[in-house]
Structure formats: C-alpha cells, structure tokens
Design an enzyme around this catalytic site. Structure first.
Site, mmCIF file in Angstrom:
data_model
loop_
_atom_site.group_PDB
_atom_site.id
_atom_site.type_symbol
_atom_site.label_atom_id
_atom_site.label_comp_id
_atom_site.label_asym_id
_atom_site.label_seq_id
_atom_site.Cartn_x
_atom_site.Cartn_y
_atom_site.Cartn_z
ATOM 1 N N PHE A 1 0.839 -1.131 -0.125
ATOM 2 C CA PHE A 1 0.138 0.076 -0.043
ATOM 3 C C PHE A 1 0.961 1.224 0.041
ATOM 4 O O PHE A 1 2.196 1.074 0.124
ATOM 5 C CB PHE A 1 -0.932 0.070 1.375
ATOM 6 C CG PHE A 1 -0.290 -0.143 2.496
ATOM 7 C CD1 PHE A 1 0.527 0.624 3.098
ATOM 8 C CD2 PHE A 1 -0.120 -1.736 2.954
ATOM 9 C CE1 PHE A 1 1.058 0.465 4.456
ATOM 10 C CE2 PHE A 1 0.538 -2.008 4.471
ATOM 11 C CZ PHE A 1 1.060 -0.957 4.777
ATOM 12 N N CYS A 2 0.006 2.517 -0.274
ATOM 13 C CA CYS A 2 0.870 3.603 -0.243
ATOM 14 C C CYS A 2 0.673 4.521 0.963
ATOM 15 O O CYS A 2 -0.503 5.040 1.052
ATOM 16 C CB CYS A 2 0.695 4.395 -1.494
ATOM 17 S SG CYS A 2 1.589 5.946 -1.876
ATOM 18 N N LEU A 3 1.437 4.451 1.805
ATOM 19 C CA LEU A 3 1.475 5.371 2.977
ATOM 20 C C LEU A 3 2.524 6.444 3.210
ATOM 21 O O LEU A 3 3.493 6.185 3.143
ATOM 22 C CB LEU A 3 1.496 4.329 4.239
ATOM 23 C CG LEU A 3 0.747 4.636 5.715
ATOM 24 C CD1 LEU A 3 -0.683 4.914 5.399
ATOM 25 C CD2 LEU A 3 0.913 3.615 6.630
ATOM 26 N N PRO A 4 2.034 7.730 2.818
ATOM 27 C CA PRO A 4 2.980 8.734 2.690
ATOM 28 C C PRO A 4 3.923 8.776 3.916
ATOM 29 O O PRO A 4 5.129 9.028 3.601
ATOM 30 C CB PRO A 4 2.010 9.998 2.601
ATOM 31 C CG PRO A 4 0.452 9.436 2.474
ATOM 32 C CD PRO A 4 0.528 8.149 2.758
ATOM 33 N N ILE B 1 -5.172 2.046 -5.191
ATOM 34 C CA ILE B 1 -4.023 1.107 -5.723
ATOM 35 C C ILE B 1 -4.837 0.125 -6.507
ATOM 36 O O ILE B 1 -4.269 -0.179 -7.687
ATOM 37 C CB ILE B 1 -3.553 0.103 -4.529
ATOM 38 C CG1 ILE B 1 -2.681 1.295 -3.788
ATOM 39 C CG2 ILE B 1 -2.520 -0.543 -5.045
ATOM 40 C CD1 ILE B 1 -1.291 1.664 -4.054
#
Lengths: 153, 498
Positions: free
Chosen positions: A85-88, A121
């Site tokens: 996942f994309c977690l800033p 995503i």
C-alpha cells in the site's frame, strides 16, 4: 548500532500503547529488525478479522523508513494483492527519523478503517467501493472471513 | 575580627562562584588588596523560572506601539560592596541594576533585599539575596513589561532599550538551552543542549549526532529538497551552517550544487548545456528559433537537436534518418558498414551514434520528461498521477499538465479532459507494446491542446542523450548525471496548460 536501543524502546512502547488495534506486536526472536503486528481494524467490513502486517526495519533505521506490508490478504481499495500500500508517512520522500512505528500503525489503521477510493491502488475495488458499496461490503466481509486471522480474545 | 571577616567573605564568594554558573560573579575591585573593600557584581538570570516567557510592550518615540515576546527575561545585575566588618557587624551594600524594571519592581526588590539582610544578620547573605530576587520575579503576577515605565528610560531611547533587551533575552535563552537536558526523539539519548540543535521556528530539539547522521544519509542518496527538521511532518529547514557542519565540505558543496541547480531549473528558460564537459546551465534566448546559449562556455546551440545552432535550417537528424542509419548498421554488410564509417568519421563514432539513437528511441517510447524540470521519467506501474521526485512536481501522465500539490487527484475528477481517467489504459498501453495505434493515441492525447506541436514532424522530438540511461544500466557505463532536456515546443505547450 543506534537502531537497537530505539527499536527495543519502540517495541516496548507499542506493546504498552494500550491501543488494541495494533498493540499485538511480535518481533522475530533472532532479529529485532523484523516485526509482525496483528492489526485489528474496528470498522466494517474488516472488524471481524485480524490482519498480519509485516514491518522490516533497515539496518540504518531510523534514518531510513521501515518497509510495511500486509501478510494477510485484504480486500481494500488501497492495498494491492501482494499486501502493498502507499502510506505517505513511510515513503523515502516523507520519512523523518523521529517518526515512530506507533504513528505509522496509526496511519495504516486509519487508511484501513477509512478507505480512500480517490487514491486507489486497486482501481476495480475502488470503483466497486464507490459505485456499488453494498456489493463491496459483501465481498470484503466474505474475503475477511475467508482470509483474515482470528481476532485474539 | 576584621581578618576573620575577610576570610569569611572570601569563603562565601568562593562558594557562591561554585554554586552559580561560570562567569556569573565578576570582580569590580581587587579582592586580594586587604585594605580595599571587596566589590563585585552577580548576574541574576531567570531561566530557572518555570515559565520564563515575557512580553515587552511599549510605544516608541515615533508613536508606534510594539509588543515582542522573549523566551527568557533578561538578567539583572546585583552589585555588592562588602564592608570590612561584614558579616559580623554590618550588612553588605547592595544595588540593583536592571534594564527593564520599573520603579515599583525595583522598590519591591530593594525592600526584599533589605529584609533578607536584616533577617540574616551575622551570616553570609549574598546567595540568599540572589535567590530572593529570582523568587520575587517568579511571583510577578504578569510577565508583560512596559518599557515606557522602565527606570532606564531617560538615559536611553526606548528603541535602543528594546533592541538591547531582545539581544540580552536571546543570549539568556541560548545559555539556558545549552545547559538544559534534552531527550533526543531519534536515539532516545538524554543530552545537554550543548550537544543538541533546536530547529526554528518549530523549536524541535534533536541531538547533533542524529541530525548529522541523518543528513549524511540523505546527502548520499537522492537530494530533492533542503534538509529539514527530523520531526514527523515538520517542514522547518536546517540552517546552512548546520548542514555544512554535518556534511563536511565535499558533500556539502555537492548538496548545495544540487539545490542551486534545482532552483535554476525551476526557472522556465533554463536548460542544460549539451557539451559533455560543461553541462552547466544554459538559457533559451530565442524561443522562435530554439536558440539556447550556455552561460558558462558560451556555446550557442539548437535546443531541439542540441547541436551547434543552425539558424533557420532544420535539425540535422530526423527520425526516419535515424531509423535508417540504425538499420543499416545493424543489418548492412561489410561494405555498407565501411561506407558508414567513412561518412561519419570512424567506427567508434558510428557505433556511438547508433547507440545514441537506440537510447533515444527507448526514451521516446518509455519515458516522458517532467513538465517542470524535464528529467526523464519512466512510468512502470500505477496510476497517471506522476510525482517528480527531482523537482517535487505532480503532473498528469496523460496530458502532462502540472497538478496541484495539495490535491493532485482533483485533475482526474470533475469534467476536465482527464476526468475519470486516472487508471485509463494502464494495462492496454503498457502490456501491449506492439500496438502502435494505441501508443499514437496516447501521444495525441498528450499534445492535443491546439499548439503547433502536432504539425511538427515526429522527428523533432529529440532528446539529448544523457548518462541517465547508462546510470540506470540500460547501456554502457558513463559519467554521472541524471537529466536530459526536451525540445522547446513541449515546454511552451506545458506552460500553456499550467
């Protein structure tokens, strides 16, 4: 290694943080750099299961961010089939050495509880989430029942 | 008796000096001269007060009202003169000197001092006096000080008094910081402020060693922005001197170069000089004719083909030419190759040329330049919201429009041309390389803003080949570098979209 003391303290802090959703954390017996957190989301459709999240710390932690990914499959617009996942907060670009694993878990929990279909995503899941929410909830619940871990008592 | 007193006095002063921090007690007379009275000054600081913050207010001579805050109240000076029979028979002569106290505060302090002396006859009272002033100020109901009421006014203008107090306050705050213990949130060590750095304006404190290690680690990787405070989400920037100390001269000059270059590249008319041994910043000086000139080596070149400026005649290389040449070299027999070598000045040159064209071809079909800094970006997965890590710009892969940093996804919502297309064609376009039609569609979409771009031959899309490819391991080894420039039309178009 400066990472050891920090990791030990963070591990203790996380275990004792009192937040049920991510206080279940284990670290590999011989490797302080590998942790597994049992994430317990509190919102439907994920609140019936527990999800294993693997955290791998780099050797030069905390100067570089940890790698975080789901080990348990989860049906979610913001998590891909491999659990990524994309977690800033944990991107190389945004990472700050003072960021604690607890903050990372907090950010992950809120992403899971409140999906962001506009930053997906998995586009298909995001579309379902927005256009046929009922179907999404059903699929996700089913998926949770089938794939997720048992929640500890 | 007097001898005993003198000994007691010296003993008291010695104790005082050791209790107070260094340089807090100063001698204003010769303490070794037994015939003279001992005179000195004690600096009374207020950093031990739990909330030492104060606000200075006042009205300046020009009638302007001001209100400034200080982290710590500036110290006051307690002047003392010890009579020969102190402490056995008399009390010390004390005088308070302060830049900011008003009559009332001063009187309060003076009466407190006399009280202390009376209550402690025959004893050393200097430390008690020192502590008495601090306690009294600590109990002051408000920490707003009106400078118009300060006793000093009259001797000194209010502006210079304000300036003086601000300076003194800063000094006091600095001294307090250096002597305070901090917990570093990165390594969890407790260290004195002396070994720490406080960022401004956020006031986050970390230990030097963590800050330095972190900056070195960042500087050895890809630097994309100025060094920041280490706290989560904090955008305070480190001062140049700290970064310099952390990185050392060599790494620092590299870092500085990257930042300067980045700043220049963010300016619209700058491109990189194509001369391999220069590569400094050049400026497009004539947009119509694509003339660019290097500010360092004075090289004038065509910004399209990156060759020496050729005026109104077209660029030397067209796409068709390149393909033919590559094909000839790859498939031609010995005679053809020999011919080519003669034509282009040796096998080495032809080989280099062919490789360059192959690289360009690869770049053409696999990457796009960032609309802001023109660095080549390859998109290998994900949605069409692209983030350029070099210049921190978000752009749309479909139309190369620069997107808002706050909400780059907005571009794909609403009713613009890219609305709802965040993921469009991700699979078709990139899983099916052979489908040229679709590729062309993509490019048409990208440039269908009515600019004269489409009228130009495709061949005009030429990239100056740079080491980026080699660095990425696509081809040969090469010197360092990461960017290559695009042609000018595209830039113009993009500015239009912005």
């Amino acid at each position: 290694m400066s990472a050891t003391r920090r990791l030990q303290k963070e591990l203790g802090d996380l275990k004792g943080c009192g937040v049920r959703a991510y206080e279940n954390v284990e670290c590999e017996e011989t490797n302080l750099l590998k942790w597994t957190v049992l994430l317990l989301p509190d919102k439907e459709p994920y609140n019936k299961g527990a999800f294993k999240v693997g955290i791998t710390f780099p050797v030069d932690y905390p100067f570089k961010p940890p790698k975080v990914a789901f080990e348990t499959k989860i049906y979610h617009p913001n998590v891909d089939e491999e659990g990524k996942f994309c977690l800033p907060i944990v991107t190389t670009e945004n990472w700050k050495p003072a960021t604690k694993t607890e903050q990372v878990m907090m950010a992950l929990l809120s992403l899971i509880n409140e999906p962001e279909p506009n930053h997906p995503i998995r586009a298909d899941v995001a579309e379902e989430f927005q256009k046929d929410h009922k179907k999404f909830m059903k699929t996700a619940e089913e998926h949770t029942r089938k794939n997720a871990e048992k929640r500890p008592e | 008796m007097a001898d005993d007193d003198r000994e007691t006095q010296l003993f008291e002063l010695e104790a005082l000096e050791s209790v107070l921090r260094e340089n807090k007690v100063t001698k204003t007379s010769d303490w070794t001269d037994e015939n003279a009275e001992i005179e000195g000054t004690i600096e009374v600081g207020f950093d031990s007060i739990s909330d030492p913050k104060v606000t200075l207010t006042g009205t300046s001579e020009s009638g302007d009202e001001f209100s400034v805050s200080l982290d710590i109240l500036p110290p006051v000076r307690l002047k003392f003169k010890l009579p020969k029979d102190y402490p056995s028979d008399s009390s010390p002569k004390l005088e308070l000197e302060s830049d900011w106290m008003n009559q009332e505060q001063r009187k309060m302090c003076e009466s407190e001092l006399s009280k202390i002396c009376e209550e402690n006859l025959m004893m050393g009272v200097l430390y008690l006096c020192y502590q008495g002033i601090i306690d009294l100020i600590d109990q002051m109901p408000t920490r707003t000080i009106n400078l118009n009421e300060a006793c000093k006014i009259g001797e000194i203008s209010i502006e210079s008094l304000k300036k003086k107090l601000l300076g003194k306050g800063e000094e006091a705050a600095e001294e307090h910081f250096v002597n305070t213990l901090f917990d570093c949130e990165v390594c969890y060590d407790s260290l004195m402020g002396l070994n720490c750095i406080k960022f401004q304006p956020c006031a986050h404190v970390f230990c030097k060693s963590c800050i330095f290690d972190y900056y070195r680690s960042v500087a050895k990787g890809v630097v994309s922005k100025a060094m920041q405070c280490l706290a989560e989400g904090c955008k305070s920037e480190a001062s140049q001197s700290i970064v310099k100390e952390a990185l050392g001269d060599e790494l620092y000059s590299k870092y500085e170069e990257v930042l300067v270059e980045k700043a220049i590249r963010e300016m619209d008319d700058s491109v990189e000089c194509p001369r391999e041994n220069c590569q400094k910043v050049a400026y497009v000086t004539d947009r119509q004719r694509h003339l660019a000139e290097c500010s360092y080596c004075q090289f004038s070149f065509c910004n399209l083909c990156k060759q020496t400026f050729h005026g109104i005649s077209g660029c030397k290389w067209k796409k068709g030419d390149k393909e033919r040449l590559v094909k000839q070299w790859q498939e031609g027999d010995a005679d053809v190759k020999a011919d080519m070598c003669r034509q282009f000045g040796g096998e080495k040159n032809v080989a280099a040329l062919v490789e360059r064209f192959l690289n360009e071809e690869w770049l053409d079909s696999n990457s796009k330049p960032c609309p802001k800094c023109a660095v080549s970006i390859e998109k290998n997965e994900g949605c069409h919201k692209i983030h350029c890590t070099k210049c921190d710009t978000y752009f749309c892969w479909l139309c190369t429009a620069v997107l808002s940093k706050e909400d780059p996804y907005q571009h794909f919502q609403g009713d613009g041309t890219c609305s709802g297309r965040l993921f469009e064609g991700v699979h078709q376009f990139y899983d099916d390389d052979d489908d040229d039609d679709e590729h062309d569609d993509l490019f048409e979409l990208a440039f269908d803003d009515g600019s004269d771009y489409e009228d130009d031959e495709d061949s005009d899309v030429e990239f100056q080949l740079e080491e980026w490819l080699e660095q990425e391991g696509h081809f040969d080894d090469g010197p360092d570098g990461t960017t290559f420039e695009e042609e000018e039309e595209e830039k113009e178009k993009i500015e239009g979209v912005e």
